[in-house]
Write a protein that holds these residues in place. Structure first.
Motif, short mmCIF file in Angstrom:
data_model
loop_
_atom_site.label_atom_id
_atom_site.label_comp_id
_atom_site.label_asym_id
_atom_site.label_seq_id
_atom_site.Cartn_x
_atom_site.Cartn_y
_atom_site.Cartn_z
N GLN A 97 0.77 -1.17 0.03
CA GLN A 97 0.02 -0.06 0.08
C GLN A 97 0.70 1.22 0.02
OE1 GLN A 97 -2.37 -0.47 3.58
NE2 GLN A 97 -4.03 -1.71 2.36
N ALA A 98 1.99 1.09 0.74
CA ALA A 98 2.86 2.33 0.72
C ALA A 98 3.85 2.61 -0.47
CB ALA A 98 3.62 2.38 2.07
N LYS A 99 3.64 1.27 -1.48
CA LYS A 99 4.41 1.22 -2.63
C LYS A 99 5.89 1.14 -2.25
CE LYS A 99 1.18 3.75 -5.77
NZ LYS A 99 1.19 4.92 -6.75
N GLN A 100 6.36 0.39 -1.32
CA GLN A 100 7.63 -0.02 -0.98
C GLN A 100 7.95 -1.10 -1.60
OE1 GLN A 100 8.19 0.49 3.51
NE2 GLN A 100 7.49 2.53 3.40
N TYR A 101 8.05 -1.30 -2.90
CA TYR A 101 8.20 -2.66 -3.28
C TYR A 101 9.59 -3.52 -3.05
CZ TYR A 101 4.42 -0.72 -5.98
OH TYR A 101 3.06 -0.11 -6.46
N GLY A 102 10.57 -2.72 -2.79
CA GLY A 102 11.85 -3.42 -2.45
C GLY A 102 11.64 -3.99 -1.34
N ASN B 231 8.86 -10.10 -9.13
CA ASN B 231 7.92 -9.19 -9.61
C ASN B 231 8.15 -7.63 -8.88
OD1 ASN B 231 5.71 -7.80 -10.99
ND2 ASN B 231 4.55 -8.24 -9.39
N TYR B 232 8.10 -7.76 -7.63
CA TYR B 232 8.25 -6.70 -7.01
C TYR B 232 9.72 -5.86 -6.90
CZ TYR B 232 3.71 -7.27 -5.61
OH TYR B 232 2.24 -7.44 -5.31
N ALA B 233 10.69 -6.81 -7.14
CA ALA B 233 12.30 -6.30 -7.30
C ALA B 233 12.17 -5.73 -8.60
CB ALA B 233 12.95 -7.50 -7.03
N GLN B 234 11.67 -6.19 -9.38
CA GLN B 234 11.52 -5.68 -11.04
C GLN B 234 10.96 -4.28 -10.65
OE1 GLN B 234 9.65 -7.53 -13.95
NE2 GLN B 234 11.04 -7.04 -15.54
N ALA C 257 10.70 -2.21 -8.31
CA ALA C 257 11.24 -1.16 -7.61
C ALA C 257 12.76 -0.84 -8.16
CB ALA C 257 11.88 -1.93 -6.15
N GLY C 258 12.99 -1.71 -9.28
CA GLY C 258 14.06 -1.48 -9.86
C GLY C 258 15.60 -1.78 -9.19
N ASP C 259 15.42 -2.75 -8.48
CA ASP C 259 16.33 -3.34 -7.77
C ASP C 259 16.95 -4.50 -8.43
OD1 ASP C 259 16.85 -4.01 -4.14
OD2 ASP C 259 18.19 -4.21 -5.97
N SER C 260 18.07 -4.22 -9.22
CA SER C 260 18.46 -5.25 -10.23
C SER C 260 19.20 -6.37 -9.36
CB SER C 260 19.46 -4.71 -11.20
OG SER C 260 18.83 -3.86 -11.99
N THR C 261 20.04 -5.90 -8.34
CA THR C 261 20.61 -6.91 -7.49
C THR C 261 19.68 -7.98 -6.96
OG1 THR C 261 22.51 -5.54 -7.09
CG2 THR C 261 22.32 -7.47 -5.74
N ALA C 262 18.61 -7.39 -6.24
CA ALA C 262 17.66 -8.37 -5.76
C ALA C 262 16.87 -9.12 -6.54
CB ALA C 262 16.52 -7.34 -4.83
N TYR C 263 16.62 -8.54 -7.83
CA TYR C 263 15.73 -9.12 -9.14
C TYR C 263 16.62 -10.30 -9.43
CZ TYR C 263 13.93 -9.89 -13.66
OH TYR C 263 13.24 -10.44 -14.81
N TYR C 264 18.27 -10.18 -9.79
CA TYR C 264 18.71 -11.28 -10.22
C TYR C 264 19.15 -12.24 -9.14
CZ TYR C 264 18.94 -9.36 -14.94
OH TYR C 264 18.75 -8.55 -15.91
N ASN C 265 19.26 -12.02 -7.86
CA ASN C 265 19.42 -12.88 -6.85
C ASN C 265 18.32 -13.68 -6.90
OD1 ASN C 265 21.03 -13.73 -4.51
ND2 ASN C 265 19.05 -13.21 -3.32
N THR C 266 16.91 -13.20 -6.95
CA THR C 266 15.86 -14.17 -6.70
C THR C 266 16.05 -14.97 -7.83
OG1 THR C 266 14.46 -12.22 -5.88
CG2 THR C 266 13.22 -14.06 -6.67
N HIS C 267 16.53 -14.55 -9.19
CA HIS C 267 16.63 -15.82 -10.44
C HIS C 267 17.41 -16.70 -9.91
CE1 HIS C 267 14.43 -14.30 -13.92
NE2 HIS C 267 14.71 -12.94 -13.69
N LEU C 268 18.45 -16.28 -9.24
CA LEU C 268 19.47 -17.38 -8.65
C LEU C 268 18.62 -18.38 -7.72
CD1 LEU C 268 22.10 -18.83 -8.29
CD2 LEU C 268 22.83 -17.11 -6.52
#
Length: 606
Positions: free
Chosen positions: A49-54, A86-89, A91-102
């Protein structure tokens, strides 16, 4: 019971599948119980709700890890990981996004049906972390990919070199956790290479480091490999002790896959010691764990989840392509409007050639389809002719020659007091042998068990009869509930397995032949393996009628067949069939049998 050589070749690598179900490559993934699942779930909604996607992406990863710690391989964890993606993407957090891929790649690695999906996720992560020089993550990705590479046949020749390089990187960057795992992978690779001394050395090094780190899943895995080394050296009692240590840890972590493999190996060790009662108990456990994993709703749900994600991805790609096509179309119209006068002739010629190519392509496709339909009709006619002729000959033998032999037998028994003893006994024996031979030939042409009881009982009957007349030992294993098959599919599958067994008995000179039938809602998998001489199927594939018949029947059922063989290493034949074709009700039977089914010819022993 498999020999030691087959044990290393076939089972040493299976431990690689087990590591992810217990603790997983990432050292920070073993979450404690300080925060309950409910408290983590309650934190997600306010963050969104607060749009804190990261922050929401981080909570989803933690929640998935907690589900994983509590339940092992489950659909809730994978759902959390994809939400984090989805939410890491967003938020624009590339490190968290690709870490989740791992994380997802590691998680999918434990399911054989999702290996290609796992590799896609891992390669994405490796490319990103190599670009930003995050060496800890690069090491983690390299180890995960190496773990998958060593399961392939044949194993990559440079795998040991790559693993040693990765282990040196771990030492250089002080990644003790990953260094322990790299040593474990080296032990696995040396096991597959039949070098037990080196495997024991690296497994002991990994065990020492894992014990200091208190990494339970890695401790269990090293005990498992040390047990395999002991078994290789015919030290079954020591092997059982190592398997027991590994089993206790796997049981505490609810690692069904690892408990299944440990139960199978423990059964083999007890069998070598002559303790067949304990061997039987652990063999039943292994079968039960296998059914739990492959038939569980959790496993099926994860595969369905992945399929749904792929469908969604394709839908998004389709929309992007359509949007690009619209822009391209607008641009083309502008160019045509500007250049219409000067290039009208060229455009007309280009369009004409494109249309001609399209027409030619369509004609080619139609011709190929017609050829396939004709081949299918020809194949159907050939199979129907073969099976019809088999059925006719079987009925003629049973109703003609069989009845005549039975009448002669009854006549001789009724007048045997008129025959001298030197004539009576040999005559009765000759008639018994003739009745038995007639019955065997009739049953081989049209198996009685197949028409009366179905495919699995017919295969059990076939294996039992072959075991009576051959030194080679045959085994039949089937997993999953086989639905009622059509007459056509049952006969074809039976003939294919019969042909493969006959070829193995005739040419392979094997000690053991194993037939496995595994089914689920979508496919039926059939495996026929032997430990015989092997062969060069690439050069003999088109020369043997038996192999051509197998390929023809499987292709007619819409399936695929793969031969794998190495000289002196045995042969493995894997068949995959779509269940929809096997259970289709409107498929006509291969042969008609208007006469009622008969009992097998009775043979008097009087």
């Amino acid at each position: 019971m498999f020999t030691t050589g087959l044990l290393l070749r076939k089972y040493a690598w299976l431990g690689c599948l087990l590591l992810l179900a217990g603790g997983w490559l990432q050292p920070g993934q073993a979450y404690g119980q300080s925060a309950s699942i409910d408290s983590l779930r309650n934190r997600i909604k306010p963050l969104l709700q607060a749009k804190q996607y990261g922050a929401a992406a981080d909570v989803y990863v933690r929640l998935g890890g907690m589900y994983q710690t509590l339940y092992g391989y489950n659909k809730h964890s994978i759902g959390c990981y994809f939400n984090s993606l989805n939410y890491a993407q967003r938020a624009g957090d590339s490190t968290a996004y690709y870490n989740t891929h791992l994380i997802i790649g590691d998680y999918y690695s434990q399911d054989p049906f999702l290996q290609s999906n796992a590799e896609q996720h891992l390669n994405k992560a490796l490319t990103y972390f190599a670009r930003i020089q995050n060496m800890a993550k690069v090491i983690e990705c390299r180890l995960a990919i190496a773990n998958m590479r060593q399961r392939r046949e044949p194993m990559a020749k440079n795998l040991i070199t790559e693993l040693r390089k990765t282990e040196q990187m771990c030492s250089q960057y002080h990644e003790t956790y990953f260094q322990a795992y790299a040593l474990n992978l080296l032990a696995t690779t040396y096991l597959r290479s039949k070098r037990p001394d080196s495997a024991q050395y690296f497994a002991n090094r990994s065990l020492t480091m894992a014990t200091k780190l208190d990494t339970k899943w890695l401790i269990a895995l090293n005990h498992f490999y040390l047990g395999i080394v002991d078994q290789f050296r015919d030290r079954s009692q020591e092997a059982i002790a190592s398997y027991k240590k590994s089993y206790e840890i796997a049981e505490s972590q609810k690692n069904i896959t690892m408990m299944q493999e440990l139960s199978k190996h423990t059964a083999d060790s007890y069998s070598r010691l002559g303790n067949y009662q304990q061997a039987y108990v652990f063999a039943l456990k292994a079968m039960d764990f296998t059914n739990q994993f492959y038939n569980s709703e959790q496993t099926k749900s994860i595969r369905l989840h992945e399929l749904n994600n792929r469908i969604s991805t394709l839908a998004v790609e389709k929309k992007l392509i359509e949007e690009q096509n619209r822009h391209q179309h607008t641009l083309n119209m502008v160019l045509i409007a500007v250049l219409i006068i000067s290039v009208f002739g060229v455009i007309a010629l280009f369009l004409l050639r494109g249309q001609q190519k399209l027409i030619t392509h369509q004609q080619t496709v139609i011709a190929q389809q017609q050829i396939k339909e004709l081949e299918l009709k020809s194949l159907r006619a050939m199979i129907e002719g073969q099976e019809g002729e088999r059925s006719r000959i079987a009925r003629d033998l049973h109703d003609g020659l069989g009845i005549q032999l039975s009448r002669i037998k009854l006549f001789v028994e009724a007048h045997q007091e008129l025959l001298p003893l030197s004539v009576k006994d040999p005559l009765n024996q000759f008639l018994d042998d003739a009745c038995v031979e007639t019955r065997l030939i009739s049953n081989d042409l049209r198996p009685y068990a197949l028409s009366m009881f179905g495919l699995i009982p017919a295969l059990e009957d076939l294996v039992q009869k072959l075991n009576l007349v051959n030194e080679t030992r045959l085994f039949l294993e089937h997993y999953g509930q086989l639905p009622v098959l059509g007459d056509e599919a049952s006969v074809m599958i039976y003939r294919v397995i019969q042909e493969l067994l006959n070829n193995a008995l005739k040419h392979a000179h094997a000690r053991f032949i194993t037939v496995q039938v595994m089914t689920d809602e979508e496919r039926a998998l059939i495996s026929v393996e032997d430990d015989g001489l092997g062969g060069d199927f690439e050069n003999t594939f088109h020369s043997g009628n038996g192999i051509i018949n197998v390929k023809t029947r499987i292709a007619y059922l819409g399936g695929q067949v793969i031969w794998q063989s190495r000289p002196e290493k045995g042969t493995s034949v894997l068949i995959s069939l779509p269940m929809q074709r096997l259970t289709k009700g409107d498929t006509p039977p291969v042969y008609a049998d208007p006469a009622p089914a008969h009992e097998p010819l009775a043979v008097s022993t009087a």
